[in-house]
Design a protein around this motif. Sequence first.
Motif, PDB file in Angstrom:
ATOM      1  N   THR A 177      17.154  68.575  21.654  1.00  0.00           N
ATOM      2  CA  THR A 177      17.108  67.653  23.045  1.00  0.00           C
ATOM      3  C   THR A 177      18.284  66.434  22.806  1.00  0.00           C
ATOM      4  O   THR A 177      18.515  65.455  24.070  1.00  0.00           O
ATOM      5  N   GLU A 178      18.357  66.181  21.686  1.00  0.00           N
ATOM      6  CA  GLU A 178      19.337  65.156  21.307  1.00  0.00           C
ATOM      7  C   GLU A 178      20.545  65.381  20.524  1.00  0.00           C
ATOM      8  O   GLU A 178      20.581  66.275  19.670  1.00  0.00           O
ATOM      9  N   VAL A 179      21.648  64.604  20.013  1.00  0.00           N
ATOM     10  CA  VAL A 179      22.882  64.720  19.705  1.00  0.00           C
ATOM     11  C   VAL A 179      23.329  63.759  19.715  1.00  0.00           C
ATOM     12  O   VAL A 179      22.871  62.186  19.968  1.00  0.00           O
ATOM     13  N   LEU A 180      23.960  64.008  18.368  1.00  0.00           N
ATOM     14  CA  LEU A 180      25.085  62.800  17.973  1.00  0.00           C
ATOM     15  C   LEU A 180      26.120  62.622  18.489  1.00  0.00           C
ATOM     16  O   LEU A 180      27.002  63.487  18.683  1.00  0.00           O
ATOM     17  N   THR A 181      26.597  61.088  18.937  1.00  0.00           N
ATOM     18  CA  THR A 181      28.047  61.857  19.267  1.00  0.00           C
ATOM     19  C   THR A 181      29.202  59.790  18.074  1.00  0.00           C
ATOM     20  O   THR A 181      27.703  59.173  18.123  1.00  0.00           O
ATOM     21  N   VAL A 182      30.089  60.610  17.874  1.00  0.00           N
ATOM     22  CA  VAL A 182      31.061  59.859  17.314  1.00  0.00           C
ATOM     23  C   VAL A 182      32.368  59.175  17.932  1.00  0.00           C
ATOM     24  O   VAL A 182      33.539  59.594  18.611  1.00  0.00           O
ATOM     25  N   ASN A 183      32.560  58.114  18.249  1.00  0.00           N
ATOM     26  CA  ASN A 183      33.861  57.417  18.478  1.00  0.00           C
ATOM     27  C   ASN A 183      34.430  56.891  17.564  1.00  0.00           C
ATOM     28  O   ASN A 183      34.916  57.051  16.463  1.00  0.00           O
ATOM     29  N   SER A 184      35.599  56.748  18.734  1.00  0.00           N
ATOM     30  CA  SER A 184      36.893  55.566  17.887  1.00  0.00           C
ATOM     31  C   SER A 184      36.392  54.002  17.295  1.00  0.00           C
ATOM     32  O   SER A 184      37.679  53.559  17.357  1.00  0.00           O
ATOM     33  N   ILE A 185      35.106  53.102  18.017  1.00  0.00           N
ATOM     34  CA  ILE A 185      35.596  52.136  17.468  1.00  0.00           C
ATOM     35  C   ILE A 185      34.211  52.059  15.963  1.00  0.00           C
ATOM     36  O   ILE A 185      33.377  51.447  16.497  1.00  0.00           O
ATOM     37  N   GLY A 186      34.084  53.169  15.170  1.00  0.00           N
ATOM     38  CA  GLY A 186      33.288  53.672  14.652  1.00  0.00           C
ATOM     39  C   GLY A 186      31.619  53.101  14.327  1.00  0.00           C
ATOM     40  O   GLY A 186      30.835  52.815  14.131  1.00  0.00           O
ATOM     41  N   GLN A 187      31.298  53.858  16.136  1.00  0.00           N
ATOM     42  CA  GLN A 187      30.100  53.290  15.876  1.00  0.00           C
ATOM     43  C   GLN A 187      29.146  55.190  16.186  1.00  0.00           C
ATOM     44  O   GLN A 187      30.152  56.192  16.506  1.00  0.00           O
ATOM     45  N   LEU A 188      27.890  55.451  15.933  1.00  0.00           N
ATOM     46  CA  LEU A 188      27.132  56.994  16.127  1.00  0.00           C
ATOM     47  C   LEU A 188      26.381  56.725  17.460  1.00  0.00           C
ATOM     48  O   LEU A 188      25.226  55.747  16.907  1.00  0.00           O
ATOM     49  N   LYS A 189      26.029  56.987  18.173  1.00  0.00           N
ATOM     50  CA  LYS A 189      26.002  56.692  18.872  1.00  0.00           C
ATOM     51  C   LYS A 189      24.715  58.195  19.405  1.00  0.00           C
ATOM     52  O   LYS A 189      24.564  59.035  19.000  1.00  0.00           O
ATOM     53  N   MET A 190      22.980  57.884  19.478  1.00  0.00           N
ATOM     54  CA  MET A 190      22.943  59.139  19.929  1.00  0.00           C
ATOM     55  C   MET A 190      21.807  58.995  21.497  1.00  0.00           C
ATOM     56  O   MET A 190      21.031  57.794  21.438  1.00  0.00           O
ATOM     57  N   TRP A 191      21.684  60.796  21.729  1.00  0.00           N
ATOM     58  CA  TRP A 191      21.491  60.584  22.985  1.00  0.00           C
ATOM     59  C   TRP A 191      20.907  61.820  23.606  1.00  0.00           C
ATOM     60  O   TRP A 191      20.741  62.599  23.072  1.00  0.00           O
ATOM     61  N   ASP A 192      19.475  61.224  24.299  1.00  0.00           N
ATOM     62  CA  ASP A 192      18.263  62.382  24.122  1.00  0.00           C
ATOM     63  C   ASP A 192      18.438  62.351  25.589  1.00  0.00           C
ATOM     64  O   ASP A 192      18.545  61.723  26.967  1.00  0.00           O
ATOM     65  N   PHE A 193      18.495  63.824  25.637  1.00  0.00           N
ATOM     66  CA  PHE A 193      18.277  64.262  26.666  1.00  0.00           C
ATOM     67  C   PHE A 193      17.446  63.667  28.142  1.00  0.00           C
ATOM     68  O   PHE A 193      17.215  64.595  29.118  1.00  0.00           O
ATOM     69  N   PRO A 200      22.165  55.147  25.299  1.00  0.00           N
ATOM     70  CA  PRO A 200      22.017  55.864  24.376  1.00  0.00           C
ATOM     71  C   PRO A 200      20.730  56.102  24.136  1.00  0.00           C
ATOM     72  O   PRO A 200      20.260  54.116  23.756  1.00  0.00           O
ATOM     73  N   ALA A 201      19.897  56.738  22.933  1.00  0.00           N
ATOM     74  CA  ALA A 201      18.467  56.336  22.282  1.00  0.00           C
ATOM     75  C   ALA A 201      18.633  55.252  21.189  1.00  0.00           C
ATOM     76  O   ALA A 201      18.134  54.236  21.035  1.00  0.00           O
ATOM     77  N   GLN A 202      19.975  55.147  20.227  1.00  0.00           N
ATOM     78  CA  GLN A 202      19.931  54.601  19.634  1.00  0.00           C
ATOM     79  C   GLN A 202      21.877  54.009  18.990  1.00  0.00           C
ATOM     80  O   GLN A 202      22.414  55.188  19.481  1.00  0.00           O
ATOM     81  N   ILE A 203      21.607  53.367  18.301  1.00  0.00           N
ATOM     82  CA  ILE A 203      23.343  52.814  18.196  1.00  0.00           C
ATOM     83  C   ILE A 203      23.516  52.454  16.673  1.00  0.00           C
ATOM     84  O   ILE A 203      22.870  51.758  15.771  1.00  0.00           O
ATOM     85  N   LEU A 204      24.428  53.141  16.335  1.00  0.00           N
ATOM     86  CA  LEU A 204      24.135  52.918  14.857  1.00  0.00           C
ATOM     87  C   LEU A 204      26.108  53.057  14.411  1.00  0.00           C
ATOM     88  O   LEU A 204      26.592  53.046  15.144  1.00  0.00           O
ATOM     89  N   SER A 205      26.389  51.148  13.686  1.00  0.00           N
ATOM     90  CA  SER A 205      27.700  51.205  13.682  1.00  0.00           C
ATOM     91  C   SER A 205      27.641  50.906  12.364  1.00  0.00           C
ATOM     92  O   SER A 205      26.655  50.091  10.906  1.00  0.00           O
ATOM     93  N   LEU A 206      29.145  50.181  11.194  1.00  0.00           N
ATOM     94  CA  LEU A 206      29.487  50.372  10.429  1.00  0.00           C
ATOM     95  C   LEU A 206      29.695  48.467  10.476  1.00  0.00           C
ATOM     96  O   LEU A 206      29.762  48.068  11.491  1.00  0.00           O
TER      97      LEU A 206
END
Lengths: 371, 649
Positions: A177-193, A200-206
């Motif tokens: 039930t979880e997906v991870l997306t990446v975007n054009s400002i360098g963030q990874l976002k975790m989504w829990d349906f 987002p459940a969590q955001i990771l970035s550089l």
Amino acid sequence: MDPIAKYISQKISKTRWRPISPALLQRPEVFATGSWDNESNRVSIWSVGDHGVSNTDSEFDEEPQLLCDSQHDGDVMDLQFLDQDRLVSASSSGAVTIFKLQPDCQSLSLAHVWERAHWYSCDNAPCTAVVCRSPEVVSVGEDGRVILYKADQTEVVRVIENADSSTIHAVTFLRTTEVLTVNSIGQLKMWDFRQQSDSPAQILSLTGGRVPLHCVDKHPNQQHIVATGGQDGMLYIWDVRQGNTPFSLIEAHSAEMWEVHFHPSNPNHLFTCSEDGSLLHWETTSGSDMSTLLQRGWNSRVVSHSAVPLAGEDDSVVSAWLAGDSSKNRLEATHMLPNQTLSVNSLDVLEQCLVCGTDGEAVYVHRQVPV
Amino acid sequence: MEEVDVEPSTTLIPGAGFHQKHLGFEWGPGDLLVYETNYKLQGPRSASSPSVHVVRRDEDICSPILRKLFNESHLIFVGLQKIKEDVPSKNKKSQFVSISKNYRSVIRACMEELQQNAVSTQEGSLASQYGDQVSILLAIELIWNLCEVLFIDAAPAGSLLLHLLDWVRLHKSDVDTRAREVLQSDSPAQHQSYWDVVISLVLQGRTDEARQVLSKQASLRAESSSVFKRMDVLLQNMPIFNPAGTQTLTEFDVKWRHWHEECDRCLQDNTFASNRHLETICKILVGDEDTLLEQRELLSTWYHFLVTRLLFTHPTIKPPDLHYYAQSSMNMFLGPRASPEPLDIILLSAFEFDLHQVIKDCSIALNNWWFVAHLTDLLDHCKLLQSHNLHFGSNLREFLVLEYASGLFTHHSLWQLAVDYFDHCPEFGRVYLELQIERVPLDTERKAIKVLRICEDRQMSEQVRSICKIMAKRALRNNRLGSALSWSIRAKDAAFATLISERFLQDYSNKGFFTDLDLLDNLGPAMLLSDRLTFLGKYREFHRLYGEKRFSEAARLLLSLMTAKIAPRSLWMTLLTDALPLLEQKEVIFSVDQTYELMSCLEELNLGTKDSNQTDQDEDIESTKTELLRLALARNLAMAIVKEGTIET
């Protein structure tokens, strides 16, 4: 062994192996390609099997043969096999389409379309990526929405509006039930349906960098290890459980990295392809597997090492290793394509077979990848 | 004005020019736009058709099979450009020959596929179109092969004829099929094409195979076997020059003359009078022109006639002497009344070693620049083209490559190939690329990223800015502020970043909260791109600090925003209003000095001229706000003075 090249008169945006049923121990033989930038784009199915007569020395020296194809409205932005018979495509018109492949692979037909799944009020919003875990399909697009579908339902299951203020480039399933997306400002976002909220459940970035990320892939066995690649051609390996920074940064390519794939059955091998026209095969040597390597937080930069001399370069192969011979963990990269082509847009690897497509309108198939 | 080389051909445009309406036109990069005007030479005015016709000069570019030609030859072209200069010339020649062979094999592969399609297709018009393309490719390959033999390989006397023989054999393949047919039949000697096959083989100089076929005849007739044996011996003894051998050209010449005399003696002695076919063969071996001309049907082309004639009269031909024989062969073969085709003229120019004429004639005859561009480029690498400058543009090679690449750029998909061609045109390539790359339609971000990569790799900063601006404007129109900001940051476009920040602030004052927090919280060093953007980032930070209840830091930040003049004047009221809750706190947050500064900011704001368009209501609100602020500031000042004056015991 050199890969077989076939020119197919359309620029290839995605190539995917058709999944093989685990019961039959076959070699992968059928793959799909999607085209882009044509006046009329197509999704095509090809076969690379034995077609009867084979050459004397090299057994499988056959060119891919076209089995069937279908018209596709808009560029094919992403392609994924939902199961053996169904194929999902993401289009630049914002539509998500399910194609049905006949069992004998003789025809490809439209099963269902979600028109304008991604949209702007006065424009088309391209759908940039899809990911499937049957029967669920998740798509993301330039409009910053994350949409969940079920393959047999005509209505969309869930839409996360304003999931991102910039374009989402890629998505992958972490858990059911979880997906991870990446975007054009360098963030990874975790989504829990399972959660009701649209954040987002969590955001990771550089930290300190805003490098757009274009691709993401999860380690097949260990779900917390994720590899991403972006505009600067660097390969980032993250541990999503901890930390806001990637575990490893590896200098891989000199231009945008379009796709990164862990080998599904042998995760010590990683494949990346890039706008600079190269396809690299990464493997760990000296027996330790990728996960322990990453856990030790190995942060050095590797200059890629070419085992096959590129045409036009000196014959004395440049081979730069990590500084310090005492390090027992090494990551070795080899070029899989014989010479520099136009951008390699996509790759897929299954068992020992690798297929990739380029902007030079050529498909390369390699059937004896050393994994 | 220069004279026109050939009469221009007319193209019929269906649906235009009725009722003697005048047509207007406009040149495009690859196409022509034609429209009907209202002007009419005579007669009453009538409404013209509203359509605009697009006339495309080059239809080959749309053919899916020829696309493979363009892609594969692009790869070969790029590889050719990378050949290093310091390799010794002998190695280079073999490299160039192999590249030339690569090009030709690509042409042949295309030709085969077109041929297969022409046979299998059911539409008549499509089949004829494929057939036309096949014949054009055949002609192209023929010319290229001849150029390879004469110019790139540049064989000296002796080997020259051998290469020319190979050339002819390659382009007259029906001999093999007929020979196989005859040999596989039940009684080859009785086959109706038997003698044709033998003579064809002899005309191509394939004496061993001719002997093999002849032997079928010899076994039958016992009584005339001696005659056949004689012919067999003659054919066996025919000397063939071996370039790798130790024999010099002069020695070969002597040997050949001996053999020639022997053939002549056989003819004089009427050795073969009993069999007219063998007599014909002997006359051919002697090189009798009339006999050769009689074989017109088997030879089928004048250049075959030329090579055969040279084989049997002058096998040690030197390259400079070639053109004399070529001209006379063509005249003899075609006869006085026939006029030569364009292909014949091109081949003749090649035999005369007139490269420029070859290129010029090919450019006129073909409808796209693919062939001349690649051939000229290869010849230029072999240093065969004198760099004579045209009176427009740069040298010939660059001109042709630029024309070809410009044609490619008009294609919706093949424009990416053209980029590499422009890269290798040193004088004008960059300018052409700069103009063309901005006009590539950008439907998706992914395509824009690829185009940007092309521009950034070549340091075309103007184009980068303009493309990023297009993408940013589009994102703004679709209300994707985050995307728009990303694009302006990539282009380092401060003006646009300011515009987008204004939008954000406008949204904030309308809605009362910030949207796109994930973007604003992670601006990083990009914040410094424009003042307004910096303000936006810091303002958001203020709100975050306030949310985290870090009031003193928030207060300091707010003050610095106003005093450092980062905040625009129009927002000072908003900022001061934001300061209100901080002033109203039980705890004193602003120090005395800070309060004094706030007060001076407020007074500065009020000193500014009042906006005369403000309604009475607005003025009331403004003055109420100001009063509230003054009150709050005064109270805070009082508390702060007391607090700072108190000594803690």
